[in-house]
Enzyme design. Structure first.
Site, short mmCIF file in Angstrom:
data_model
loop_
_atom_site.label_atom_id
_atom_site.label_comp_id
_atom_site.label_asym_id
_atom_site.label_seq_id
_atom_site.Cartn_x
_atom_site.Cartn_y
_atom_site.Cartn_z
NE ARG A 163 7.50 -17.39 -7.59
CZ ARG A 163 6.34 -17.21 -7.47
NH1 ARG A 163 5.72 -16.72 -8.31
NH2 ARG A 163 5.51 -17.39 -6.49
CG ASP A 216 7.48 -24.31 -3.37
OD1 ASP A 216 8.10 -25.06 -4.25
OD2 ASP A 216 8.02 -22.96 -3.13
CG ASP A 228 9.23 -26.14 -0.83
OD1 ASP A 228 10.49 -26.53 -0.77
OD2 ASP A 228 8.80 -25.39 -0.22
CB THR A 288 11.03 -8.64 -6.12
OG1 THR A 288 11.86 -9.65 -6.53
CG2 THR A 288 11.60 -7.72 -5.31
C1 PRP Z 1 8.84 -21.97 -9.01
C2 PRP Z 1 8.20 -22.79 -10.57
C3 PRP Z 1 8.76 -21.87 -11.36
C4 PRP Z 1 8.47 -20.42 -10.98
C5 PRP Z 1 7.04 -20.00 -11.48
O1 PRP Z 1 10.31 -22.02 -8.96
O2 PRP Z 1 8.97 -24.00 -10.65
O3 PRP Z 1 9.92 -21.91 -11.87
O4 PRP Z 1 8.30 -20.58 -9.42
O5 PRP Z 1 6.96 -18.90 -10.87
P1 PRP Z 1 6.88 -17.42 -12.00
O6 PRP Z 1 6.14 -17.90 -13.24
O7 PRP Z 1 6.16 -16.58 -11.16
O8 PRP Z 1 8.27 -17.02 -12.26
P2 PRP Z 1 10.94 -21.42 -7.50
O9 PRP Z 1 11.42 -20.02 -7.99
O10 PRP Z 1 9.81 -21.30 -6.54
O11 PRP Z 1 12.16 -22.26 -7.50
P3 PRP Z 1 12.42 -23.84 -7.07
O12 PRP Z 1 11.88 -24.65 -8.25
O13 PRP Z 1 13.76 -24.02 -6.85
O14 PRP Z 1 11.45 -24.14 -5.79
N1 URA Z 2 5.75 -21.69 -7.91
C1 URA Z 2 5.14 -22.55 -7.47
O1 URA Z 2 5.58 -23.67 -7.00
N2 URA Z 2 3.95 -22.78 -7.27
C2 URA Z 2 3.12 -21.32 -7.48
O2 URA Z 2 1.82 -21.54 -7.36
C3 URA Z 2 3.55 -20.17 -7.97
C4 URA Z 2 4.98 -20.49 -8.11
#
Ligand code: PRP
Ligand code: URA
Length: 211
Positions: free
Chosen positions: A106, A202, A205, A110
């Site tokens: 993400r 997160d 993380d 944005t």
């Molecule tokens: C997080 C989560 C989802 C997404 C959800 O991933 O694991 O994939 O955000 O958010 P959304 O519904 O608004 O799209 P992130 O993009 O943080 O990547 P990561 O898993 O690599 O940390």
């Molecule tokens: N992605 C995450 O990991 N946590 C949130 O709360 C939203 C998006």
């Protein structure tokens, strides 16, 4: 909220584990193990409609006809990174499942998803596909992932998330009403940074110990 093809799972054991996940004092080791256990519990429910066929088995007592999972095996498709944490929980249930990967992140400003990787097992058309991601926030990542899978020919898709925001659930359901969505807990709302409240922070993380 009642929506066709959407199941909010409210089993007390699942809720207990999700509460432990939310706790900011839960460390990486425990968090990772809990995500895997939750995925297994959710997978148990989500896969209750897997087709079976009767085969003959000989028990120590006698021969009998008895059911085994039929047809093409399952595909588990985690959305990277955090969805990876749910894969081994599903594989404990169906060890022969194939595993695909969809890489999305993400944009911090944005909140729109960007694809960086996509590799799916073939033939994808004939498989039941279980997409995993612990968090369904705005729904952007989930909608993109399902778009990719459908573009590659995927048809029978289940989406498993541990925590969903109402906004994301609505967006995914409206974009892909045919997808069966399983939610561990439906939270209150998104904050101004598109994080789920109360959520668990997160997920990527916390699973991988990064910041
Ligand atoms: C997080 C989560 C989802 C997404 C959800 O991933 O694991 O994939 O955000 O958010 P959304 O519904 O608004 O799209 P992130 O993009 O943080 O990547 P990561 O898993 O690599 O940390
Ligand atoms: N992605 C995450 O990991 N946590 C949130 O709360 C939203 C998006």
């Amino acid at each position: 909220m009642y929506l066709d093809n959407v199941s909010i799972l409210d089993h007390p054991l699942l809720q207990h584990k999700i509460s432990l996940l939310r706790d900011k004092n839960t460390g990486t080791n425990e968090f990772r193990a809990m995500v895997s256990e939750i995925a297994m519990l959710m997978g148990f429910v989500a896969l209750s409609d897997l087709p079976t066929k009767e085969v003959e088995i000989e028990t120590p007592i006698e021969k009998c006809m008895t059911p085994v999972i039929a047809g093409r095996k399952l595909a588990v498709v985690p959305i990277l990174r955090a969805g990876l944490g749910m894969v081994d929980g599903i594989l404990k249930l169906v060890p022969s499942a194939k595993v695909g990967h969809i890489g999305l992140y993400r944009d911090e400003e944005t909140h729109e998803p960007h694809e960086y990787y996509c590799k799916l097992p073939s033939p994808i058309e004939e498989r039941t596909i279980v997409v995993t991601d612990p968090m369904l926030a705005t729904g952007g990542s989930a909608v993109s992932a399902v778009d990719f899978i459908k573009q590659h020919g995927g048809k029978k898709i289940k989406f498993l998330c541990i925590i969903a925001a109402p906004e994301g659930l609505k967006r995914l359901h409206e974009a892909h009403p045919d997808v069966q969505i399983y939610v561990g807990h439906l939270d209150r709302e998104l904050n101004e940074n598109a994080y789920i409240c109360p959520g668990l922070g997160d997920a990527g993380d916390r699973i991988f110990g990064t910041k």
